[in-house]
Design an enzyme around this catalytic site. Sequence first.
Site, PDB file in Angstrom:
ATOM      1  N   TYR A   1       4.031   5.435   2.864  1.00 23.85           N
ATOM      2  CA  TYR A   1       5.133   6.355   2.543  1.00 23.85           C
ATOM      3  C   TYR A   1       4.918   6.935   1.147  1.00 23.85           C
ATOM      4  O   TYR A   1       4.712   6.198   0.189  1.00 23.85           O
ATOM      5  CB  TYR A   1       6.451   5.602   2.616  1.00 23.85           C
ATOM      6  CG  TYR A   1       7.690   6.438   2.366  1.00 23.85           C
ATOM      7  CD1 TYR A   1       7.746   7.773   2.718  1.00 23.85           C
ATOM      8  CD2 TYR A   1       8.822   5.876   1.807  1.00 23.85           C
ATOM      9  CE1 TYR A   1       8.885   8.533   2.508  1.00 23.85           C
ATOM     10  CE2 TYR A   1       9.973   6.626   1.590  1.00 23.85           C
ATOM     11  CZ  TYR A   1       9.995   7.954   1.950  1.00 23.85           C
ATOM     12  OH  TYR A   1      11.131   8.700   1.731  1.00 23.85           O
ATOM     13  N   CYS A   2       4.949   8.260   1.053  1.00 17.63           N
ATOM     14  CA  CYS A   2       4.813   8.983  -0.210  1.00 17.63           C
ATOM     15  C   CYS A   2       3.488   8.592  -0.882  1.00 17.63           C
ATOM     16  O   CYS A   2       2.449   8.660  -0.237  1.00 17.63           O
ATOM     17  CB  CYS A   2       6.031   8.697  -1.088  1.00 17.63           C
ATOM     18  SG  CYS A   2       6.071   9.696  -2.574  1.00 17.63           S
ATOM     19  N   PHE A   3       3.507   8.150  -2.135  1.00 17.46           N
ATOM     20  CA  PHE A   3       2.240   7.806  -2.779  1.00 17.46           C
ATOM     21  C   PHE A   3       1.619   6.572  -2.116  1.00 17.46           C
ATOM     22  O   PHE A   3       0.404   6.372  -2.163  1.00 17.46           O
ATOM     23  CB  PHE A   3       2.449   7.570  -4.282  1.00 17.46           C
ATOM     24  CG  PHE A   3       1.173   7.648  -5.066  1.00 17.46           C
ATOM     25  CD1 PHE A   3       0.538   8.868  -5.258  1.00 17.46           C
ATOM     26  CD2 PHE A   3       0.598   6.513  -5.596  1.00 17.46           C
ATOM     27  CE1 PHE A   3      -0.658   8.945  -5.959  1.00 17.46           C
ATOM     28  CE2 PHE A   3      -0.590   6.580  -6.313  1.00 17.46           C
ATOM     29  CZ  PHE A   3      -1.226   7.803  -6.498  1.00 17.46           C
TER      30      PHE A   3
END
Lengths: 99, 354
Positions: B144-146
């Site tokens: 998720y995300c980074f």
Amino acid sequence: VSGSRTKPRWRRLVDRVDRSVTPRANAAVRTSAFADLMAARIRLEGQLRRRVERQTAAFWHLLNLPTVSDHRAVRAQLVAIEAQLRALSERLDDAADED
Amino acid sequence: VALPGLVDNLRRDVERSVFRARNGLKYVTGVSRPGVGLTPKHEVWQRGKARLFRYESDQRRRPRPLVITFSIMGRSYVLDLLPGSSFVEWLLEAGHDVFLLDFGVPDQADAGNTLETYVDDYVPRAVRAARKAAGVQDVDLLGYCFGGVLATLAVAADPKLPVRNLAAMATPIDFSGMTGVLQILVRGQLEVDELLDDTGNVPAEAIHRMFRTMKPTAPLASYANLWEQMWNDQFVEGFQAMSRWARDQVPFPGACARQGLELLLRRNLLVEGRVPLGGREVALSSIRQPLLTIVAEHDHLVPPAAARPLADLVGSEDVTELLVPAGHIGLATGRNAVRTTVPGLTAWLEEHDT
């Protein structure tokens, strides 16, 4: 009756302000003038912090009391010990995994 | 308007005023803050500040566990925000065996953490620990995300990593459109070292400020919504939990920030598909696993244009995109998460079970 008509008057006003201000504010934070301002602000904050630290350090040293930088030096030593312990414990974990 | 209708409206307005006053007092004084991250879990692995948790469940129906790699930025409890409004809870209800890799809160001891610390050490070890804990051959990995960047690079860096399917949710690949403080760093108007505090990390406050400047007027609408819905206990609880999370940032390791700025932001190497890490070049084309990219349509942090290039960079022949009509956080917390993200992810994983 439309959805907006059921909203209270204050909410309709807020929405109107939001619709008018938000696109301009979003565009403003993407300009290079804003970037320059942010960079200058962050740099200035750092300079002020360091200056205050230097001057308060001189005062505390006069009273023979430890300063932020003294605490920082002790903390750095503790961190170095923690890092060594961590490396050792990770090596032990790795050895256990290999077994 | 008939008299009974008028009386009902009046009664409703009086009731709401009473609830509004009660909730307003609670909100202002800070009493009765909702608990977050409450789904039962236990730690199965730990290294440095990184922890791998496994959520308790008696509904596991899937053949392999789902390991979620959370970002280095922010607190992972956003994925388990409130009972009844929790991405983890919805995944458990869908039959997943959920593991969460949380990188913890970096301090001075972590200032030297680099991308390699996460890509070559924490993520692969956590994946293997999850496999061992679940007693299976391989796992499904969701970043998720980074955390998606780290998961993607980890899979690309090690073809033997036991990952059957890879899902990247709101994962930034093309960093060219970044704004705010990131833009200042990209242009070289500011160096990472000027942001670091005495622990050698980018302080949590600087990260909070960076996010705040990206949508400067967002508090206007959100506080108006709060005032309008102040009578509604559930809304106030959700608002409190979400605003707590938004303020509750964690420091970013200094060495990783320097490396990320150079490789990902300034040189934008992810979008070219090759990132030098640990003395070798990690090529995204080495990824052969089926890939699901979960893209948030209204994401202001990782817009679709920043997330989409991954699909063309991997070597997988089986690539699917799930477009969710949500923002960066709504992808995992809002009603679109329960209506679209979780069913879409679950269906895709079921299609790729064998």
